[in-house]
Design a protein around this motif. Structure first.
Motif, PDB file in Angstrom:
ATOM      1  N   ILE A 746       0.838  -1.208   0.000  1.00  0.00           N
ATOM      2  CA  ILE A 746       0.000   0.000   0.000  1.00  0.00           C
ATOM      3  C   ILE A 746       0.869   1.253   0.000  1.00  0.00           C
ATOM      4  CG2 ILE A 746      -1.709   1.307   1.333  1.00  0.00           C
ATOM      5  CD1 ILE A 746      -2.766  -1.405   2.358  1.00  0.00           C
ATOM      6  N   GLN A 747       1.932   1.225   0.779  1.00  0.00           N
ATOM      7  CA  GLN A 747       2.846   2.368   0.829  1.00  0.00           C
ATOM      8  C   GLN A 747       3.506   2.598  -0.536  1.00  0.00           C
ATOM      9  OE1 GLN A 747       5.989   1.923   3.681  1.00  0.00           O
ATOM     10  NE2 GLN A 747       6.770   3.983   3.406  1.00  0.00           N
ATOM     11  N   PHE A 748       3.920   1.505  -1.201  1.00  0.00           N
ATOM     12  CA  PHE A 748       4.535   1.624  -2.528  1.00  0.00           C
ATOM     13  C   PHE A 748       3.556   2.233  -3.529  1.00  0.00           C
ATOM     14  CE2 PHE A 748       4.627  -0.485  -6.716  1.00  0.00           C
ATOM     15  CZ  PHE A 748       5.788   0.070  -7.229  1.00  0.00           C
ATOM     16  N   ILE A 749       2.323   1.750  -3.528  1.00  0.00           N
ATOM     17  CA  ILE A 749       1.329   2.243  -4.485  1.00  0.00           C
ATOM     18  C   ILE A 749       1.047   3.727  -4.243  1.00  0.00           C
ATOM     19  CG2 ILE A 749      -1.085   2.057  -5.197  1.00  0.00           C
ATOM     20  CD1 ILE A 749      -0.894  -0.953  -4.648  1.00  0.00           C
ATOM     21  N   ASN A 750       0.910   4.110  -2.992  1.00  0.00           N
ATOM     22  CA  ASN A 750       0.639   5.527  -2.684  1.00  0.00           C
ATOM     23  C   ASN A 750       1.805   6.419  -3.108  1.00  0.00           C
ATOM     24  OD1 ASN A 750      -1.866   4.902  -1.618  1.00  0.00           O
ATOM     25  ND2 ASN A 750      -1.100   4.724   0.490  1.00  0.00           N
ATOM     26  N   LYS A 751       3.021   5.945  -2.876  1.00  0.00           N
ATOM     27  CA  LYS A 751       4.197   6.724  -3.254  1.00  0.00           C
ATOM     28  C   LYS A 751       4.306   6.838  -4.775  1.00  0.00           C
ATOM     29  CE  LYS A 751       9.174   7.090  -2.358  1.00  0.00           C
ATOM     30  NZ  LYS A 751      10.356   6.471  -1.683  1.00  0.00           N
ATOM     31  N   PHE A 752       3.987   5.744  -5.476  1.00  0.00           N
ATOM     32  CA  PHE A 752       4.028   5.760  -6.933  1.00  0.00           C
ATOM     33  C   PHE A 752       3.003   6.757  -7.485  1.00  0.00           C
ATOM     34  CE2 PHE A 752       3.657   4.351 -11.247  1.00  0.00           C
ATOM     35  CZ  PHE A 752       4.861   3.714 -11.560  1.00  0.00           C
ATOM     36  N   LYS A 753       1.795   6.719  -6.940  1.00  0.00           N
ATOM     37  CA  LYS A 753       0.745   7.630  -7.411  1.00  0.00           C
ATOM     38  C   LYS A 753       1.093   9.077  -7.100  1.00  0.00           C
ATOM     39  CE  LYS A 753      -3.455   6.323  -6.354  1.00  0.00           C
ATOM     40  NZ  LYS A 753      -4.568   5.758  -5.543  1.00  0.00           N
ATOM     41  N   ALA A 754       1.698   9.328  -5.953  1.00  0.00           N
ATOM     42  CA  ALA A 754       2.051  10.695  -5.581  1.00  0.00           C
ATOM     43  C   ALA A 754       3.124  11.275  -6.488  1.00  0.00           C
ATOM     44  CB  ALA A 754       2.522  10.732  -4.124  1.00  0.00           C
ATOM     45  N   ASN A 755       4.037  10.432  -6.956  1.00  0.00           N
ATOM     46  CA  ASN A 755       5.150  10.916  -7.779  1.00  0.00           C
ATOM     47  C   ASN A 755       4.831  10.941  -9.264  1.00  0.00           C
ATOM     48  OD1 ASN A 755       7.958  11.263  -6.224  1.00  0.00           O
ATOM     49  ND2 ASN A 755       6.768   9.665  -5.186  1.00  0.00           N
ATOM     50  N   PHE A 756       4.025   9.970  -9.742  1.00  0.00           N
ATOM     51  CA  PHE A 756       3.827   9.848 -11.182  1.00  0.00           C
ATOM     52  C   PHE A 756       2.362   9.967 -11.595  1.00  0.00           C
ATOM     53  CE2 PHE A 756       7.480   7.096  -9.962  1.00  0.00           C
ATOM     54  CZ  PHE A 756       8.487   7.929 -10.443  1.00  0.00           C
ATOM     55  N   HIS A 757       1.463  10.201 -10.631  1.00  0.00           N
ATOM     56  CA  HIS A 757       0.050  10.484 -10.895  1.00  0.00           C
ATOM     57  C   HIS A 757      -0.619   9.381 -11.714  1.00  0.00           C
ATOM     58  CE1 HIS A 757       1.079  14.406  -9.332  1.00  0.00           C
ATOM     59  NE2 HIS A 757       2.044  14.490 -10.222  1.00  0.00           N
ATOM     60  N   THR A 758      -0.256   8.134 -11.452  1.00  0.00           N
ATOM     61  CA  THR A 758      -0.888   6.997 -12.108  1.00  0.00           C
ATOM     62  C   THR A 758      -0.697   5.763 -11.236  1.00  0.00           C
ATOM     63  OG1 THR A 758      -1.036   5.706 -14.155  1.00  0.00           O
ATOM     64  CG2 THR A 758       1.167   6.338 -13.412  1.00  0.00           C
ATOM     65  N   GLU A 759      -1.546   4.750 -11.465  1.00  0.00           N
ATOM     66  CA  GLU A 759      -1.419   3.505 -10.712  1.00  0.00           C
ATOM     67  C   GLU A 759      -0.236   2.700 -11.262  1.00  0.00           C
ATOM     68  OE1 GLU A 759      -3.149   1.982  -8.297  1.00  0.00           O
ATOM     69  OE2 GLU A 759      -4.850   3.344  -7.991  1.00  0.00           O
ATOM     70  N   PRO A 760       0.559   2.081 -10.398  1.00  0.00           N
ATOM     71  CA  PRO A 760       1.634   1.226 -10.898  1.00  0.00           C
ATOM     72  C   PRO A 760       1.072  -0.096 -11.408  1.00  0.00           C
ATOM     73  CG  PRO A 760       1.561   1.132  -8.499  1.00  0.00           C
ATOM     74  CD  PRO A 760       0.552   2.162  -8.926  1.00  0.00           C
ATOM     75  N   ASP A 761       1.603  -0.581 -12.525  1.00  0.00           N
ATOM     76  CA  ASP A 761       1.236  -1.913 -12.997  1.00  0.00           C
ATOM     77  C   ASP A 761       2.354  -2.883 -12.643  1.00  0.00           C
ATOM     78  OD1 ASP A 761       3.285  -1.386 -14.780  1.00  0.00           O
ATOM     79  OD2 ASP A 761       1.982  -1.168 -16.532  1.00  0.00           O
ATOM     80  N   ASN A 762       2.314  -4.079 -13.215  1.00  0.00           N
ATOM     81  CA  ASN A 762       3.320  -5.089 -12.897  1.00  0.00           C
ATOM     82  C   ASN A 762       4.721  -4.648 -13.292  1.00  0.00           C
ATOM     83  OD1 ASN A 762       1.412  -6.809 -11.816  1.00  0.00           O
ATOM     84  ND2 ASN A 762       1.140  -7.982 -13.699  1.00  0.00           N
ATOM     85  N   PHE A 763       4.830  -3.849 -14.351  1.00  0.00           N
ATOM     86  CA  PHE A 763       6.147  -3.373 -14.778  1.00  0.00           C
ATOM     87  C   PHE A 763       6.717  -2.377 -13.763  1.00  0.00           C
ATOM     88  CE2 PHE A 763       4.578  -5.126 -18.697  1.00  0.00           C
ATOM     89  CZ  PHE A 763       5.711  -5.586 -19.344  1.00  0.00           C
ATOM     90  N   GLY A 764       5.845  -1.533 -13.214  1.00  0.00           N
ATOM     91  CA  GLY A 764       6.309  -0.593 -12.197  1.00  0.00           C
ATOM     92  C   GLY A 764       6.805  -1.315 -10.964  1.00  0.00           C
TER      93      GLY A 764
END
Length: 842
Positions: A746-764
């Motif tokens: 959850i922390q990774f997903i929130n950080k990814f969205k905060a920095n890149f304004h999109t949901e991370p997929d499997n590649f992220g």
């Protein structure tokens, strides 16, 4: 009494013995053997397997095939038979003509900063020479003692002004009176000598570099230990009966040497595709020792044969439960197997291994004590009630063994040299990381530029306006020249470059996390496209050779040239996405993240055999299109189920093949069981065939308990109704799993969205995992981190890495995979992890 002179003789024994033959051998002489042309080449100081394969344009596997002795490593002075290629370089290489060293000195590594390159520069020699004269050294770490070759003419070449630690005293001045002399007897091996004198094999090799090729009658020197002295003086050979009660010796009538083994072993049944080298690596046992225990291996490695694998005493240490009432302590008796214990205690083999992690990688050893988790009484009652509810057998839910009630303490087994550094010395070091991804920058730029044609009816007004998009009109003209204008407008990503952009963003997040811990990382990013020319000018620069870690490239045609530089300069390289890296068999510094399809097939068969050895197993053939991976699962499953000992028994497995094309949908019900779990596998990866098969199998799901075994590629089949997967309790093996309930995820997903304004997929997630894992390895263990990876703790988002070497001269493949299960309550869970590192279970 000193042994300096004899030691010098030992060091040069191999070189001198071959030197006599070399006098009659021209440099790189071309000969014809049985109609085939070969180059006879004598290995020179400084040469490596990689340099020889590149110079003579021959594959490393082909070189080993013609020179089987290379499986024990490259030896200076050895004469190789190399298949001739017209483009081979037969010229003499002056750099290799240094001859034999005149003497050796010792150097003890004092810090992690002393890398092979650092030490080679210090003494004015090459990195290859360090490895050549220290064959027993697998990893450079603090406290390791190295032999440094010295040549009379090169003594003055070392820069005396450099501020390096002083080299230790020469070998001929070492404490020779602490060594004992041993004459190798017929049949003795490196392992048997190490056991006899209670010294490690690496210690023997340190004092006797040529000891890997032992010959009867040769003399070697060994360090003297207190136990060695006691054994020599107090234990005559004939007085061995006093130990018979404490040690279980194999039957000598079967050809086993009681003096060469510890007496503790387990059995392993050879499966198709396994090799002697692979088994020796899997169980960390010397090949000669395996042959000594199992004479049948002298003539081959036949599938189906059970062999004995020795095990060290410390491997038999039992974990300690915090609650004794939660477990049964079971002492393994003669003839007992994991299959038998699972049946006896009504639990699965993975559940036994969960609380006995030593069994994750081996079978039972006679006399050892293992923990069997007790099922609570109420769970057993529930199980029986559900079973008797009606005539239809319903498989019970697995008991929950993840509570504190079943907590155990596992013994720590981290070697001292794999303890992460507690100092902050890594803060001052800059780590250079090269990232190769196909961004297709130019193609994306072209795709997302729009051509604007001005409106000609307004041209006169535009011509005399201050519009900066219009060039100033030339003088004396009454005609407006129309000019193409462009502006950036996002339309779409070129090909699949969006996936690699996500991967890159994941890498950036991992770097950010580690930099917050004080790590100093310098990232160099290269757009590879699919063309090796796009990166050639960068990878052959001097700056690139200082790289600490290479991530990528993705495509094999680009990967090859980078891999060559990785192998030659010993730079760890990660193949992040491909499951069949072409250079994995030849580059010992390559790490492949995605397991091969063959390995996934092997683990699928292993999973079926261990969890459903008492089931009704059905191969549901739904079409004519054969798939090699699927067919291999069938063959390996049949082989493993047969080896379980439950084949054909009433309480064992039933194995059936159902041909849907010839028998139709109505015959399927006749082979389904109401008293056993029906485990169905469709040997196909064709979406249409699988869709038809699952539709007909699902029709029986309300009347029979059915478990479907599939592949991770099922997730890509968009035309198949997902309800089939849940109704049939689909299981498959997958190297990736994201737990969206995990706080770290959850922390990774929130950080990814905060920095890149999109949901991370499997590649992220993959980009984050790869960078975070290997940068941590660099920080904790330095550039040569491979030996310590099993002991490293990292919290990854979707991966579970466990790297194992694939061949004697090859790299490492990740063998950490998960069992994914679609449940009937419409939940998808990770049932368990296969290939978990033991340290991760503590």
């Amino acid at each position: 009494m000193k042994f300096s002179q004899p030691l010098i003789i030992v060091f040069f024994f191999l070189a001198f013995s071959i030197g006599a033959n070399a006098q009659q051998l021209k440099e790189n002489e071309l000969v014809v053997i049985k109609g085939e042309k070969y180059i006879l080449h004598q290995v020179r100081t400084g040469e490596t397997m990689y340099s020889i394969t590149q110079r003579f344009n021959v594959d490393s596997n082909e070189l080993v095939a013609h020179n089987p002795e290379l499986s024990d490593g490259l030896k200076i002075g050895e004469i190789l038979k190399i298949p001739y290629r017209e483009e081979a370089d037969l010229s003499e290489k002056p750099i290799y003509q240094k001859g034999d060293p005149s003497k050796f000195i010792f150097h003890t590594i004092s810090s992690r900063k002393e890398t092979p390159y650092f030490i080679a520069k210090q003494y004015g020699i090459t990195v290859e020479e360090i490895y050549a004269y220290n064959p027993e050294v697998q990893r450079f770490r603090k406290g390791v003692k190295l032999r440094i070759p010295r040549w009379e003419a090169a003594e003055d070449q070392v820069d005396k002004t450099e501020q390096f630690p002083a080299a230790e005293k020469p070998l001929e001045q070492d404490d020779g009176d602490q060594l004992i002399k041993h004459e190798v007897a017929q049949g003795e091996t490196l392992y048997s000598i190490s056991k006899k004198y209670n010294v490690s094999q690496s210690e023997i090799l340190f004092y006797n570099p040529g000891a890997k090729d032992l010959k009867a009658g040769s003399i070697i020197y060994l360090p003297q230990t207190e136990q060695t002295v006691a054994e020599e003086t107090d234990r005559p050979d004939e007085d061995i009966s006093q130990f018979q009660d404490d040690v279980q010796w194999p039957d000598e009538s079967e050809g086993f040497d009681a003096e060469s083994i510890s007496g503790k072993y387990f059995t392993h049944t050879i499966v198709s595709g396994e090799t002697l080298w692979g088994i020796s690596q899997k169980y960390n046992v010397d090949e000669d020792e395996l042959k000594s225990l199992n004479p049948v291996l002298e003539s081959g490695f036949p599938a189906g044969v059970s062999i004995k694998i020795p095990v060290e005493e410390q491997e038999l240490a039992s974990p300690e439960p915090k609650n004794e009432e939660a477990f049964i302590r079971h002492n393994v008796a003669q003839g007992e197997t994991l299959f038998g214990l699972a049946t006896k205690y009504n639990i699965s083999i993975p559940e036994i291994r969960k609380f006995n992690p030593a069994l994750e990688n081996r079978n039972l050893v006679l006399g050892e004590t293992i923990l069997i988790p007790r099922k609570p009484d109420e769970e057993i009652a529930t199980f029986m009630k559900e079973k008797e509810k009606d005539s239809v057998f319903v498989a019970s839910e697995e008991p929950e063994f993840d509570t504190d009630y079943y907590e155990v303490e596992l013994p720590a087994e981290i070697p001292d040299y794999c303890l992460p550094a507690i100092s902050e010395s890594f803060v001052s070091q800059v780590y250079d990381v090269a990232l190769f991804l196909p961004f297709y920058v130019y193609a994306n730029d072209t795709l997302n530029r729009e051509i604007i044609m001005p409106d000609t009816t307004q041209m006169n007004d535009l011509a005399f306006s201050d519009n900066p998009l219009i060039d100033e009109l030339p003088e004396e003209t009454d005609t407006l020249i129309e000019q193409e204008l462009t502006q950036e407008m996002f339309h779409s990503f070129y090909r699949n470059s969006e996936d690699f952009l996500q991967f890159y963003e994941g890498v950036l997040l991992a770097i950010d996390s580690l930099e917050q811990e004080g790590m100093n990382i310098r990232l160099h990013v290269f757009d590879t496209q699919q063309n090796p020319d796009s990166i050639r000018k960068f990878i052959y620069s001097e700056e690139f050779l200082e790289t600490d870690l290479i991530i990528g490239p993705v495509y094999s045609q680009v990967q090859q040239q980078v891999s060559e530089i990785s192998a030659k300069n010993r730079i760890p390289m990660v193949s992040p996405l491909a499951s069949q890296s072409a250079d994995l068999q030849s580059n010992p510094y390559l790490f492949q993240i995605n397991p091969s399809r063959d390995y996934l097939a092997e683990k699928t068969a292993e999973f079926i055999a261990e969890e459903y050895f008492n089931s009704n197993f059905i191969v549901f053939e739904a079409g004519d299109q054969n798939n090699a991976d699927a067919e291999r699962v069938v063959e390996l499953t049949k082989e493993r189920l047969y080896q379980s000992g439950y084949w054909g028994q009433q309480q064992g497995v039933n194995f059936s093949v159902y041909d849907f094309n010839s028998e139709g949908p109505f015959g399927f019900g006749r082979i389904l069981s109401r008293t056993k779990e029906n485990v169905v596998f469709v040997p196909s990866l064709n979406e249409g065939e699988i869709s038809v098969a699952l539709s007909n199998i699902n029709n029986r799901a309300d009347d029979y308990s059915i478990t479907l075994i599939g592949f991770n590629r099922y997730e890509q089949f968009s035309s198949i109704d997902l309800a089939y997967y849940f109704n049939l309790k689909l299981h498959y093996i997958d190297p990736y799993w994201i737990d969206y309930k995990d706080p770290a995820t959850i922390q990774f997903i929130n950080k990814f969205k905060a920095n890149f304004h999109t949901e991370p997929d499997n590649f992220g997630a993959q980009g984050y995992d790869v960078a975070f894992y290997f940068l941590n390895a660099l920080k904790n263990y330095g550039k040569h981190f491979e030996a310590c990876l099993p002991y490293m703790r990292t919290n990854l988002v979707q991966g579970n890495y466990k790297f194992e070497k694939v061949s004697p001269f090859g790299g490492y493949m990740n063998k950490g995979v998960s069992v994914i299960n679609y449940q009937r309550d419409y939940d998808v869970v990770r049932k368990r992890i296969i290939g978990k590192n033991r340290i991760a279970q503590q």
